[in-house]
Motif scaffolding. Structure first.
Motif, mmCIF file in Angstrom:
data_model
loop_
_atom_site.group_PDB
_atom_site.id
_atom_site.type_symbol
_atom_site.label_atom_id
_atom_site.label_comp_id
_atom_site.label_asym_id
_atom_site.label_seq_id
_atom_site.Cartn_x
_atom_site.Cartn_y
_atom_site.Cartn_z
ATOM 1 N N LEU A 103 0.777 -1.154 0.000
ATOM 2 C CA LEU A 103 0.000 0.000 0.000
ATOM 3 C C LEU A 103 0.844 1.254 0.000
ATOM 4 O O LEU A 103 0.409 2.222 -0.651
ATOM 5 C CB LEU A 103 -0.774 0.024 1.286
ATOM 6 C CG LEU A 103 -2.158 -0.313 1.177
ATOM 7 C CD1 LEU A 103 -2.694 -0.816 2.438
ATOM 8 C CD2 LEU A 103 -3.043 0.381 0.489
ATOM 9 N N GLU A 104 1.720 1.097 0.729
ATOM 10 C CA GLU A 104 2.627 2.232 0.770
ATOM 11 C C GLU A 104 3.274 2.436 -0.593
ATOM 12 O O GLU A 104 3.463 3.586 -1.003
ATOM 13 C CB GLU A 104 3.737 1.974 1.775
ATOM 14 C CG GLU A 104 3.473 2.623 3.046
ATOM 15 C CD GLU A 104 4.622 2.453 3.972
ATOM 16 O OE1 GLU A 104 5.730 2.834 3.603
ATOM 17 O OE2 GLU A 104 4.359 2.011 5.038
ATOM 18 N N GLU A 105 3.458 1.404 -1.141
ATOM 19 C CA GLU A 105 4.113 1.506 -2.438
ATOM 20 C C GLU A 105 3.130 2.080 -3.442
ATOM 21 O O GLU A 105 3.516 2.852 -4.312
ATOM 22 C CB GLU A 105 4.518 0.121 -2.915
ATOM 23 C CG GLU A 105 5.945 -0.051 -2.781
ATOM 24 C CD GLU A 105 6.362 -1.381 -3.310
ATOM 25 O OE1 GLU A 105 6.231 -1.638 -4.510
ATOM 26 O OE2 GLU A 105 6.863 -2.107 -2.520
ATOM 27 N N MET A 106 1.951 1.740 -3.232
ATOM 28 C CA MET A 106 0.955 2.238 -4.129
ATOM 29 C C MET A 106 0.754 3.726 -3.857
ATOM 30 O O MET A 106 0.491 4.486 -4.802
ATOM 31 C CB MET A 106 -0.353 1.530 -3.886
ATOM 32 C CG MET A 106 -0.408 0.320 -4.704
ATOM 33 S SD MET A 106 -1.871 -0.475 -4.332
ATOM 34 C CE MET A 106 -2.961 -0.195 -5.435
ATOM 35 N N GLU A 107 0.777 3.935 -2.592
ATOM 36 C CA GLU A 107 0.648 5.314 -2.188
ATOM 37 C C GLU A 107 1.810 6.077 -2.779
ATOM 38 O O GLU A 107 1.621 7.205 -3.268
ATOM 39 C CB GLU A 107 0.651 5.353 -0.676
ATOM 40 C CG GLU A 107 0.098 6.531 0.008
ATOM 41 C CD GLU A 107 -1.267 6.932 -0.349
ATOM 42 O OE1 GLU A 107 -1.390 8.137 -0.610
ATOM 43 O OE2 GLU A 107 -2.200 6.158 -0.449
ATOM 44 N N ARG A 108 2.943 5.531 -2.679
ATOM 45 C CA ARG A 108 4.116 6.194 -3.216
ATOM 46 C C ARG A 108 3.980 6.307 -4.725
ATOM 47 O O ARG A 108 4.347 7.345 -5.297
ATOM 48 C CB ARG A 108 5.368 5.385 -2.904
ATOM 49 C CG ARG A 108 6.038 5.863 -1.698
ATOM 50 C CD ARG A 108 7.377 5.280 -1.584
ATOM 51 N NE ARG A 108 7.327 4.210 -0.655
ATOM 52 C CZ ARG A 108 8.178 3.285 -0.467
ATOM 53 N NH1 ARG A 108 9.222 3.227 -1.209
ATOM 54 N NH2 ARG A 108 8.030 2.392 0.429
ATOM 55 N N ASP A 109 3.438 5.257 -5.281
ATOM 56 C CA ASP A 109 3.286 5.292 -6.733
ATOM 57 C C ASP A 109 2.250 6.354 -7.103
ATOM 58 O O ASP A 109 2.415 7.051 -8.129
ATOM 59 C CB ASP A 109 2.801 3.939 -7.262
ATOM 60 C CG ASP A 109 3.920 2.919 -7.320
ATOM 61 O OD1 ASP A 109 5.079 3.352 -7.335
ATOM 62 O OD2 ASP A 109 3.612 1.726 -7.403
ATOM 63 N N ARG A 110 1.217 6.469 -6.275
ATOM 64 C CA ARG A 110 0.223 7.486 -6.528
ATOM 65 C C ARG A 110 0.796 8.862 -6.341
ATOM 66 O O ARG A 110 0.460 9.789 -7.127
ATOM 67 C CB ARG A 110 -0.941 7.347 -5.557
ATOM 68 C CG ARG A 110 -1.964 6.486 -6.075
ATOM 69 C CD ARG A 110 -3.105 6.612 -5.129
ATOM 70 N NE ARG A 110 -3.951 5.505 -5.377
ATOM 71 C CZ ARG A 110 -4.977 5.159 -4.682
ATOM 72 N NH1 ARG A 110 -5.280 5.865 -3.639
ATOM 73 N NH2 ARG A 110 -5.713 4.177 -5.010
ATOM 74 N N ASN A 111 1.565 8.981 -5.341
ATOM 75 C CA ASN A 111 2.219 10.259 -5.098
ATOM 76 C C ASN A 111 3.158 10.565 -6.265
ATOM 77 O O ASN A 111 3.251 11.725 -6.689
ATOM 78 C CB ASN A 111 2.997 10.246 -3.787
ATOM 79 C CG ASN A 111 2.088 10.442 -2.589
ATOM 80 O OD1 ASN A 111 0.997 10.983 -2.730
ATOM 81 N ND2 ASN A 111 2.537 10.029 -1.428
ATOM 82 N N ARG A 112 3.808 9.535 -6.660
ATOM 83 C CA ARG A 112 4.740 9.741 -7.779
ATOM 84 C C ARG A 112 3.954 10.112 -9.018
ATOM 85 O O ARG A 112 4.362 11.002 -9.766
ATOM 86 C CB ARG A 112 5.508 8.464 -8.068
ATOM 87 C CG ARG A 112 6.701 8.327 -7.256
ATOM 88 C CD ARG A 112 7.477 7.173 -7.789
ATOM 89 N NE ARG A 112 8.215 6.618 -6.727
ATOM 90 C CZ ARG A 112 8.758 5.463 -6.689
ATOM 91 N NH1 ARG A 112 8.645 4.664 -7.693
ATOM 92 N NH2 ARG A 112 9.446 5.081 -5.669
ATOM 93 N N VAL A 113 2.837 9.402 -9.201
ATOM 94 C CA VAL A 113 2.031 9.650 -10.378
ATOM 95 C C VAL A 113 1.462 11.052 -10.242
ATOM 96 O O VAL A 113 1.427 11.814 -11.215
ATOM 97 C CB VAL A 113 0.884 8.610 -10.503
ATOM 98 C CG1 VAL A 113 -0.118 8.997 -11.560
ATOM 99 C CG2 VAL A 113 1.459 7.267 -10.806
#
Length: 168
Positions: free
Chosen positions: A1-11
């Motif tokens: 999730l965090e990674e997704m969150e990070r990916d979302r943040n990145r996106v």
């Protein structure tokens, strides 16, 4: 999730970056368009100024050419009149020369006739004088002969008178 969150943040960060870049590109595009418009406007103004100058010079040249054309036309008219006057003068002079030639021929003819008459008159006068001289010579010779005979007779008479006087 965090990674997704990070990916979302990145996106989302990437989206913001893309949005920011798009905005920058849009501003640059607007700046370029504005510059193009200014340059185009500047070129169009410059082109209009050159066109106006060209039209002004073209008008000046047309006026000058019209003036030169009028002067040339006037000059050609003057030359035509001068040529016509010269032709008339040539004709008049040719007639004068012809008349003078005929007058000289007439004068020469009259002079020849007068000279022939003078020569005939002179020949007649010379013949007349020759006849008069011959007649005068003949009369002198006869006169001398008569005088010689008379003189001889008188001398003979005188001689006889002298003889008779001596004899007495």
């Amino acid at each position: 999730l965090e990674e997704m969150e990070r990916d979302r943040n990145r996106v989302s960060t990437n989206k913001e970056r893309v949005r920011a870049i798009t905005q920058k590109l849009s501003k640059l595009q607007q700046g370029i368009e504005a510059d193009k418009s200014r340059v185009r406007y500047s070129y169009e103004n410059r082109l209009k100024q050159l066109e106006n100058r060209f039209i002004g010079r073209e008008t000046d040249l047309e006026e000058k050419f019209n003036e030169i054309g009028k002067q040339l036309e006037h000059l050609l008219e003057g030359l035509g009149q001068e040529r016509l006057a010269r032709e008339l003068l040539d004709e008049r002079k040719a007639k004068e020369v012809e008349v003078m030639g005929k007058q000289v021929e007439l004068d020469l003819s009259q002079f020849k006739k007068a000279r022939e008459q003078a020569d005939k008159s002179l020949e007649q006068r010379i013949a007349q004088l020759s006849e008069e001289i011959a007649a005068e010579r003949y009369l002198r010779i006869q006169s001398e002969e008569k005088f010689g005979v008379k003189l001889g007779d008188q001398v003979a008479l005188l001689v006889e008178q002298v003889k008779t006087e001596r004899n007495r």
